[in-house]
Write a protein that holds these residues in place. Structure first.
Motif: not given
Ligand code: PMP
Length: 343
Positions: A67-74
């Motif tokens: 969420k913080a980095e704006g990427v997918d958790a995968d």
């Protein structure tokens, strides 16, 4: 009794001293405490939960980082400090038959990881001004770039990393331990969705003020993340503990606090650099939470005798320089006062 040949022969990395009673400007820790949300998470932690193993893939923490980095958790891999993430990356991404590349003056753990996993390496000499000579790297067989670099505090533009990732057939690891303090460059995280060769490694130890919890992470494409998991699960399937998960997930959610503390460190950094330059001292432009200045081993020792710990590296090209972590304003005032006395 014989231990393994590897254990008998390897020269381990030496971390900076963790001595008490000093103004500690030697290991690039944050002088400010972690977010109050981290403290709340610790206070609210249910100790009974420690009976149970943590999430094998740190799902909750990865979701918070995503969420913080704006990427997918995968696209996130979490480990016990970015040192562990880097070590696993050397094992997951490089081979014994082709030399990888890193700078001659950079984080001194890289050659240790390479030797641990029998990965040959070429060191590429930094230019005389310690800038990174991109034209001297081939980037083809894999490389590791610290951006900003340590201990030089200098950074490279993210576009240069893009060009390097394009040339890579194996992984390009970008170690962004200090990226949050950079003014002249930005994170390569957004490029990881474009280049499957790019692996960006970050840490909670510096900007988040959580060096004591040991947590770092990698952002990369699925192929690299799967390789990291394969190696991790052949080594330790629970890399971070439940306390670490709870504290780091809380800390990473507090963007305002993070921004505020980074700005404080940056303000102090520019003040100290100006003050040193006004005294005629050569200091590099810093994009990190430390400064790299002229000063030899005897100056390091004089600082130590005055209760200030800085870092001196007895190494080629940098033995006439000191690395000084940026502390609070009060700590840096004392640093400058002592400097004027002992120089
Ligand atoms: N990379 C660089 C360039 C560093 O200076 C450090 C701190 N010694 C690390 C990685 C490792 O940090 P940690 O293991 O605390 O995440």
């Amino acid at each position: 009794m014989n231990v393994s040949k590897k254990a008998a022969s390897i020269v381990p990395y030496t971390a900076g001293e963790q001595a008490e009673g000093y103004i500690k400007l030697n290991t690039n820790e944050n002088p400010y405490p972690p977010s109050p949300r981290a403290a709340e998470a610790l206070r609210g932690f249910d100790v009974d939960k420690l009976r149970l193993y943590p999430s094998p893939d740190s799902a909750g923490l990865r979701a918070a980082i995503a969420k913080a980095e704006g990427v997918d958790a995968d696209n996130i891999f979490v480990g016990n400090g970015s040192d562990e993430v880097l070590a696993l990356a050397f094992a997951a991404l490089f081979d014994a038959d082709e030399p990888i590349e890193f700078a001659d003056v950079t984080y001194s753990f890289y050659p240790v990881f390479a030797r641990l996993f029998d990965i040959p390496y070429n060191t590429v000499p930094l230019n005389d001004d310690f800038s990174l000579p991109f034209d001297k790297f081939n980037f083809y067989n894999g490389a590791v770039i610290a951006n900003p670099n340590a201990p030089t505090s200098l950074s490279v533009p993210v576009d240069a990393l893009r060009a390097a990732a394009e040339r890579s057939r194996k992984a390009l690891i970008v170690d962004e331990a200090y990226i949050d303090f950079a003014d002249r460059t930005e994170s390569a995280v957004r490029l990881t969705s474009e280049y499957d060769t790019l692996a960006v490694v970050k840490t909670f130890s510096k900007s988040y003020g959580l060096a004591g919890i040991r947590c770092g992470y990698m952002i990369a494409g699925r192929k690299i993340i799967d390789a990291m998991r394969a190696i991790k699960d052949s080594f330790n399937s629970y890399p971070v503990d439940r306390v670490c998960e709870a504290v780091c997930a809380a800390a990473v959610s507090d963007r305002e606090y993070l921004k505020d503390k980074i700005q404080k460190v940056k303000n102090t950094r520019s003040r100290v650099i100006s003050e040193l330059r006004a005294r005629g001292v050569a200091v590099f432009d810093s994009d990190a939470n430390f400064i790299f200045m002229e000063g030899d081993k005897s100056l390091y020792e004089k600082f130590k005798s005055q209760n200030i710990l800085v870092r001196h590296f007895d190494k080629p090209r940098i033995s006439d320089k000191l690395r000084v972590s940026v502390g609070t304003d009060a700590q840096m005032d004392e640093f400058l006062r002592v400097f004027d006395k002992i120089r």
